[in-house]
Scaffold this motif. Structure first.
Motif, PDB file in Angstrom:
ATOM      1  N   MET A 118     -27.226  21.106 -11.987  1.00  0.00           N
ATOM      2  CA  MET A 118     -27.865  19.797 -12.128  1.00  0.00           C
ATOM      3  C   MET A 118     -27.945  19.371 -13.592  1.00  0.00           C
ATOM      4  SD  MET A 118     -28.213  18.737  -9.142  1.00  0.00           S
ATOM      5  CE  MET A 118     -29.170  17.270  -9.438  1.00  0.00           C
ATOM      6  N   LEU A 119     -28.180  20.321 -14.495  1.00  0.00           N
ATOM      7  CA  LEU A 119     -28.180  19.989 -15.925  1.00  0.00           C
ATOM      8  C   LEU A 119     -26.789  19.557 -16.387  1.00  0.00           C
ATOM      9  CD1 LEU A 119     -30.469  22.845 -17.281  1.00  0.00           C
ATOM     10  CD2 LEU A 119     -30.948  20.384 -17.403  1.00  0.00           C
ATOM     11  N   THR A 120     -25.763  20.239 -15.888  1.00  0.00           N
ATOM     12  CA  THR A 120     -24.383  19.879 -16.233  1.00  0.00           C
ATOM     13  C   THR A 120     -24.049  18.498 -15.714  1.00  0.00           C
ATOM     14  OG1 THR A 120     -23.728  22.206 -16.194  1.00  0.00           O
ATOM     15  CG2 THR A 120     -21.968  20.568 -16.015  1.00  0.00           C
ATOM     16  N   TRP A 121     -24.415  18.229 -14.471  1.00  0.00           N
ATOM     17  CA  TRP A 121     -24.151  16.903 -13.904  1.00  0.00           C
ATOM     18  C   TRP A 121     -24.873  15.810 -14.681  1.00  0.00           C
ATOM     19  CZ3 TRP A 121     -24.719  17.644  -7.869  1.00  0.00           C
ATOM     20  CH2 TRP A 121     -23.700  18.493  -7.414  1.00  0.00           C
ATOM     21  N   LYS A 122     -26.068  16.113 -15.137  1.00  0.00           N
ATOM     22  CA  LYS A 122     -26.811  15.119 -15.922  1.00  0.00           C
ATOM     23  C   LYS A 122     -26.121  14.886 -17.260  1.00  0.00           C
ATOM     24  CE  LYS A 122     -31.365  13.657 -17.264  1.00  0.00           C
ATOM     25  NZ  LYS A 122     -32.789  13.803 -17.013  1.00  0.00           N
ATOM     26  N   GLN A 123     -25.674  15.963 -17.891  1.00  0.00           N
ATOM     27  CA  GLN A 123     -24.958  15.860 -19.158  1.00  0.00           C
ATOM     28  C   GLN A 123     -23.707  15.002 -19.009  1.00  0.00           C
ATOM     29  OE1 GLN A 123     -24.525  19.346 -22.076  1.00  0.00           O
ATOM     30  NE2 GLN A 123     -22.592  19.365 -20.986  1.00  0.00           N
ATOM     31  N   LEU A 124     -23.102  15.044 -17.831  1.00  0.00           N
ATOM     32  CA  LEU A 124     -21.890  14.260 -17.548  1.00  0.00           C
ATOM     33  C   LEU A 124     -22.203  12.870 -17.014  1.00  0.00           C
ATOM     34  CD1 LEU A 124     -19.832  17.109 -15.850  1.00  0.00           C
ATOM     35  CD2 LEU A 124     -19.484  16.171 -18.138  1.00  0.00           C
ATOM     36  N   LYS A 184     -31.189   8.993 -22.667  1.00  0.00           N
ATOM     37  CA  LYS A 184     -29.748   8.872 -22.865  1.00  0.00           C
ATOM     38  C   LYS A 184     -29.183  10.246 -23.171  1.00  0.00           C
ATOM     39  CE  LYS A 184     -26.165   6.292 -25.173  1.00  0.00           C
ATOM     40  NZ  LYS A 184     -25.262   6.458 -24.083  1.00  0.00           N
ATOM     41  N   MET A 185     -28.212  10.664 -22.380  1.00  0.00           N
ATOM     42  CA  MET A 185     -27.575  11.950 -22.588  1.00  0.00           C
ATOM     43  C   MET A 185     -26.445  11.799 -23.601  1.00  0.00           C
ATOM     44  SD  MET A 185     -29.367  13.858 -20.707  1.00  0.00           S
ATOM     45  CE  MET A 185     -28.438  15.385 -20.715  1.00  0.00           C
ATOM     46  N   GLU A 186     -26.195  12.858 -24.346  1.00  0.00           N
ATOM     47  CA  GLU A 186     -25.125  12.843 -25.331  1.00  0.00           C
ATOM     48  C   GLU A 186     -23.880  13.481 -24.725  1.00  0.00           C
ATOM     49  OE1 GLU A 186     -24.364  14.260 -29.907  1.00  0.00           O
ATOM     50  OE2 GLU A 186     -26.392  13.872 -29.220  1.00  0.00           O
ATOM     51  N   LYS A 187     -22.796  12.718 -24.700  1.00  0.00           N
ATOM     52  CA  LYS A 187     -21.557  13.206 -24.135  1.00  0.00           C
ATOM     53  C   LYS A 187     -20.828  14.052 -25.182  1.00  0.00           C
ATOM     54  CE  LYS A 187     -21.083   9.218 -21.125  1.00  0.00           C
ATOM     55  NZ  LYS A 187     -22.266   8.503 -21.604  1.00  0.00           N
ATOM     56  N   LYS A 188     -21.055  15.343 -25.146  1.00  0.00           N
ATOM     57  CA  LYS A 188     -20.595  16.211 -26.233  1.00  0.00           C
ATOM     58  C   LYS A 188     -19.072  16.267 -26.373  1.00  0.00           C
ATOM     59  CE  LYS A 188     -20.384  20.631 -23.857  1.00  0.00           C
ATOM     60  NZ  LYS A 188     -20.753  22.022 -23.938  1.00  0.00           N
TER      61      LYS A 188
END
Length: 193
Positions: A118-124, A184-188
């Protein structure tokens, strides 16, 4: 914020009674907002404690379990809704699709798998749900230190770590979740260096 809360947790109770006690406190906090509890449909461990207590106080429980687990006789038979999926992947997807927020309680590999997905999906930017850990008895302290190490070593962006809310008090956690506004998530992967 809608009130369909997905809770990941162990199919064991752990060695310390505090894990069971705090799981019960969590469902009482959920009931204050008349939330729907979404969980892995188990009748054992912390999963069973959550469902039993929430049913006891008049809460609505939705379980999702893969078909291969049915013969193990761990499915909770007292919940209002239960969905059977063909695989673990389908189980996780259905649970996520139904949810408005995510909480991880103490658990094992399965709990960590679900939390990190879920954290990965949020990051994406695949969802904007609040994600949180109920850090009962400091259970996740070592994991949180590892996450900070990931930031320190340049493998995780600070805003993405900060998207994970960590609380020790179930009431504070649920109040935060009900007041949540997406960050806002940062798209690394689009940044170099």
């Amino acid at each position: 914020m809608s009130k369909k809360i997905l809770v990941y947790c162990g199919s064991s109770k752990g060695h310390n009674e505090i894990y069971e006690q705090e799981a019960k406190r969590l469902v009482h906090a959920l009931k204050r907002y008349d939330c729907e509890l979404i969980f892995g449909a188990g009748s054992v461990g912390i999963m069973g404690v959550l469902a039993d207590e929430y049913l006891k106080i008049g809460g609505h429980c939705v379980g999702v379990i893969p078909s291969f687990m049915e013969p193990w006789e761990v499915k909770h038979t007292g919940i209002q809704e239960c969905f059977i999926t063909e695989s673990m992947h389908a189980r996780k997807q259905l649970m996520a699709n139904r949810a408005d927020g995510v909480i991880a309680l103490p658990g094992g590999f399965g709990t960590l798998d679900e939390l990190f997905e879920m954290l990965t999906w949020k990051q994406l930017d695949l969802h904007q749900m609040p994600i949180s850990i109920l850090n009962t008895n400091g259970y996740y302290d070592h994991l949180l230190a590892q996450m900070q190490h990931m930031v320190d070593e340049g493998f995780l962006k600070v805003p993405n770590l900060e998207a994970l809310q960590v609380e020790q008090d179930p009431d504070v956690l649920i109040d935060w979740m009900m007041a949540y506004e997406p960050e806002k998530m940062e798209k690394k992967w689009i940044y170099r260096g």
